[in-house]
Design an enzyme around this catalytic site. Structure first.
Site, PDB file in Angstrom:
ATOM      1  N   ASP A  25      12.467  27.991  -2.810  1.00 17.57           N
ATOM      2  CA  ASP A  25      11.720  27.218  -1.222  1.00 17.57           C
ATOM      3  C   ASP A  25       9.994  27.948  -1.067  1.00 17.57           C
ATOM      4  O   ASP A  25      10.053  27.973  -2.358  1.00 17.57           O
ATOM      5  CB  ASP A  25      12.673  28.103  -0.480  1.00 17.57           C
ATOM      6  CG  ASP A  25      12.601  27.266   0.868  1.00 17.57           C
ATOM      7  OD1 ASP A  25      12.426  26.264   1.705  1.00 17.57           O
ATOM      8  OD2 ASP A  25      12.184  28.721   1.818  1.00 17.57           O
ATOM      9  N   ASP A  65      14.995  24.362  -6.128  1.00 17.90           N
ATOM     10  CA  ASP A  65      13.573  25.575  -5.935  1.00 17.90           C
ATOM     11  C   ASP A  65      13.981  26.194  -5.506  1.00 17.90           C
ATOM     12  O   ASP A  65      15.112  26.903  -5.118  1.00 17.90           O
ATOM     13  CB  ASP A  65      12.893  24.193  -5.284  1.00 17.90           C
ATOM     14  CG  ASP A  65      13.921  24.185  -4.017  1.00 17.90           C
ATOM     15  OD1 ASP A  65      14.185  23.119  -3.915  1.00 17.90           O
ATOM     16  OD2 ASP A  65      13.424  25.080  -2.594  1.00 17.90           O
TER      17      ASP A  65
HETATM   18  N1  LIG Z   1      13.582  24.426  -0.310  1.00 18.28           N
HETATM   19  C1  LIG Z   1      14.478  23.323   0.630  1.00 18.28           C
HETATM   20  N2  LIG Z   1      14.865  23.414   1.983  1.00 18.28           N
HETATM   21  C2  LIG Z   1      14.820  22.525   2.726  1.00 18.28           C
HETATM   22  N3  LIG Z   1      15.970  21.517   1.636  1.00 18.28           N
HETATM   23  C3  LIG Z   1      15.496  21.596   0.486  1.00 18.28           C
HETATM   24  N4  LIG Z   1      16.931  21.030  -0.686  1.00 18.28           N
HETATM   25  C4  LIG Z   1      16.228  21.141  -1.565  1.00 18.28           C
HETATM   26  N5  LIG Z   1      15.671  22.488  -1.521  1.00 18.28           N
HETATM   27  C5  LIG Z   1      15.591  22.737  -0.231  1.00 18.28           C
END
Ligand SMILES: Nc1ncnc2[nH]cnc12
Ligand SMILES: CSC[C@H]1O[C@H](OP(=O)(O)O)[C@H](O)[C@@H]1O
Length: 291
Positions: free
Chosen positions: A211, A209
């Protein structure tokens, strides 16, 4: 002839294991408490492997509840020589896209309250953590992920947050200005403890992703992480198989194998015997027979 024994810690979406041959599940106990679960010991071709699901079966452990010390201690007790961590990571950079891999080479620790050292009162040690990842193992893992068909970035700085909540947009933006490239919740203290245990550590992150730093988009949700991991897990397992095939027949020593040589500063007579005894697997090489 020194041989490899690769430990693999499987993170989110990778609890089912890595498809080892002659696999045996074993509960290994540790003086540091309960590890995340039993380990699976087996091999891929001629190479020995030990697998541990970081969050336990059914993903029952949050990042803060994982007993990182017990996990690393158990890997040492199993005879692991080198440790590969597989993790889901959020991307803090446009060019690190979901579905891609990052062979992490640097870490920033924003976790708090986790037991982050094997040492302490009565046995003080200071290992170097300047380069927390083993370059030899990391390069091998990156190449294996590439051979498995992945797009792989050879470096990246991982910021470890405490969680379990994902970050705020302000935090995510700030981490970018700090030089962090990817984000997760588990690589610390895992990498610190691996170094104290003289285990070369590599971290293959799978981007799931962006974030929440991209203003126009809504923030990451856990379901998104698991959906991308589901689509990518087979490739991660294939990367591990290819790693086994690519390892040189003989394992040449790594400087990390002797990380404790000049690290312990407590005089032998002042050492806490109980702690010394607990450190048999982690530091027995330097502590000697009393450990
Ligand atoms: N955006 C994110 N923040 C923290 N841990 C994660 N693991 C996978 N994506 C994450
Ligand atoms: C399930 S989303 C957050 C969760 O995913 C990552 O886990 P791991 O590093 O074990 O793959 C992240 O660190 C969080 O623990």
């Amino acid at each position: 002839m020194a041989s490899w024994h690769i430990g693999v810690i499987g993170g989110s979406g990778l609890a089912e294991g890595i498809g080892l041959e002659d696999a045996q599940e074993i509960a290994v106990s540790s003086p540091f408490g309960e590890p995340s679960g039993p380990v699976t010991i087996g091999r891929i071709g001629k190479v020995r492997f030990t697998f541990l699901a970081r969050h336990g079966a059914g993903h029952r452990l949050s990042p803060s509840a994982i007993n990182y010390r017990a996990n690393i201690d158990v890997m040492k007790r199993c005879g692991v020589t080198d440790l590969v961590a597989l993790s889901a990571i959020g991307s803090l950079r446009e060019e690190l896209a979901p579905g891609q891999f990052v062979a992490v080479d640097q870490l920033i620790d924003r976790t708090s309250g986790r037991a982050h050292s094997f040492f302490g009162q009565g046995l003080v040690a200071h290992v170097s953590l300047a380069d927390p990842v083993c370059p030899r193992l990391s390069a091998l893992v990156a190449e294996a992920a590439r051979k498995a068909g992945g797009t792989v970035h050879d470096k990246g700085c991982y910021i470890a947050i405490e969680g379990p909540q994902f970050s705020t947009r302000a935090e995510s933006q700030m981490y970018r200005t700090w030089g962090a490239d990817v984000i997760g919740m588990t690589a610390m203290p895992e990498a610190r403890l691996s170094r104290e245990a003289e285990l070369p550590y590599a971290l293959l992150g799978m981007v799931t992703d962006y974030d929440c730093w991209r203003e126009a988009e809504k923030g990451v949700e856990a379901a998104e992480v698991f959906a991308v991991m589901k689509a990518n897990a087979a490739r991660a397992r294939d990367a591990v198989k290819r790693l086994a095939k690519a390892l040189p027949e003989t394992r040449e020593p790594s400087p990390i194998d002797t990380a404790l040589d000049h690290a312990i500063v407590t005089a032998p007579a002042a050492r806490d015997r109980k702690l010394v005894a607990m450190l048999g697997a982690v530091a027995g090489r330097v502590l000697g027979e009393n450990a």
